[in-house]
Design an enzyme around this catalytic site. Sequence first.
Site, mmCIF file in Angstrom:
data_model
loop_
_atom_site.group_PDB
_atom_site.id
_atom_site.type_symbol
_atom_site.label_atom_id
_atom_site.label_comp_id
_atom_site.label_asym_id
_atom_site.label_seq_id
_atom_site.Cartn_x
_atom_site.Cartn_y
_atom_site.Cartn_z
ATOM 1 N N LYS A 112 24.513 47.050 36.490
ATOM 2 C CA LYS A 112 24.339 47.699 37.581
ATOM 3 C C LYS A 112 23.148 47.313 38.379
ATOM 4 O O LYS A 112 23.028 47.266 39.680
ATOM 5 C CB LYS A 112 24.533 49.390 37.427
ATOM 6 C CG LYS A 112 25.898 49.793 36.992
ATOM 7 C CD LYS A 112 26.008 51.379 37.230
ATOM 8 C CE LYS A 112 27.537 51.361 37.022
ATOM 9 N NZ LYS A 112 27.809 52.871 37.349
ATOM 10 N N LYS A 194 36.658 44.870 34.257
ATOM 11 C CA LYS A 194 37.439 46.307 33.907
ATOM 12 C C LYS A 194 37.526 46.967 35.278
ATOM 13 O O LYS A 194 36.887 46.733 36.331
ATOM 14 C CB LYS A 194 36.205 47.320 33.271
ATOM 15 C CG LYS A 194 35.166 47.814 33.925
ATOM 16 C CD LYS A 194 34.743 49.197 33.226
ATOM 17 C CE LYS A 194 33.777 49.938 34.191
ATOM 18 N NZ LYS A 194 33.740 51.195 34.137
ATOM 19 N N LYS A 197 35.457 51.966 39.778
ATOM 20 C CA LYS A 197 35.639 52.816 40.973
ATOM 21 C C LYS A 197 34.855 52.234 41.989
ATOM 22 O O LYS A 197 35.394 52.216 43.121
ATOM 23 C CB LYS A 197 34.560 54.154 40.593
ATOM 24 C CG LYS A 197 35.733 55.199 39.982
ATOM 25 C CD LYS A 197 34.874 56.584 40.089
ATOM 26 C CE LYS A 197 34.013 57.044 38.912
ATOM 27 N NZ LYS A 197 33.216 58.090 39.064
#
Length: 330
Positions: A112, A194, A197
């Site tokens: 992130k 993966k 969202k």
Amino acid sequence: MKDLVFSGIQPTHELHIGNYIAALKQWAELQHKKCCFFCIVDLHAITVPQDPKKLRANILEAAAVYLAAGIDPTKCSIYIQSEVAEHTELAWILGTIGKVSELERMTQFKDKSKKQTQGVSAGLFTYPILMAADILLYDANQVPVGEDQMQHLELARVIARRFNERFGETFTIPQPLIQKVGARIMSLQDPEKKMSKSDPAESSKILLSDKPEIIRKKIMRAVTDTEGSVHFDPEKKPAVSNLMTLYHHTSGLSLKEIESEFKGKGYGDFKKALAEAVIAELSPIREKIESYRSNSSELERILDEGRDTAKEIAARKMKLVRERVGLGRA
Ligand code: ATP
Ligand code: LTN
């Protein structure tokens, strides 16, 4: 002692079928057997920049989604993390127990932080400490999550043990609850990544709000391989195995049963059946989200009740923690 289950989802972006299989679907099953706390973790959401208006809207939306997915407020507590201030108080204390070197190893932080264009907040770095506080505050012994959260959970266990050794038995050591198949649902466009969202590629994920025709399109366009056989082998056939995992969770068939159903048939037939199974599972949820969303007074009541129940346990635990650490006055 009765098992206590704690889990949370960040109120950011729309939820996808990976969140549903790894988290919400497990939660809905667990609530019948255990004492459950399901939290909307808004304080985790702000570790990356959020638009304040959108965040508020997303919090209520998350509550509507929890209910639509079958989370029953008469069987468990649903509440908003920031409304129980003990989470942040405990996080501060646990921040003195966890080590910088441990936080530096977290892969979610590494991933992130690469995406942050305005600099990386200290909150993104200490995110796993707040997650440990969420769990330890309630003495949760079971934490249903997807595989991507395993490293954070392991750190929560380390912190709980270290605290107990230093200050005496205070926290229960939590265990992860991970789906045997489907703990990591992959992107429909790249089986090495993966399903996420925050992935801007719409075709990579099936959202709980997707209408049937969108679900059909996304599944028909999902990447496969050139072999043409419906066979489960995550190493050699990651894309097809990922689709089989989705079929397993939406049809209730075992992986072996899926292989025999599609023996001698191509990916076209398999994808058509998969799309219909996904639609049958998700459509009732999509329809219910609409109705819960429009009943805001009911949502408010459920969140108030959840907060009050959570607050009672959290306040009791914090009193003990302050005492153990020697904070304040007797
Ligand atoms: P983001 O893309 O913002 O990181 P996310 O898709 O990972 O979001 P979270 O709110 O972080 O969503 O996760 C909610 C729950 O869903 C967690 O238990 C997490 O482990 C699980 N989860 C998220 N993505 C997947 C996935 N692809 N497969 C299985 N579980 C998942
Ligand atoms: N970090 C988790 C959300 C989360 C959580 C928790 C999950 C915050 N606190 C406590 C389980 C238990 C994520 O899914 N990104």
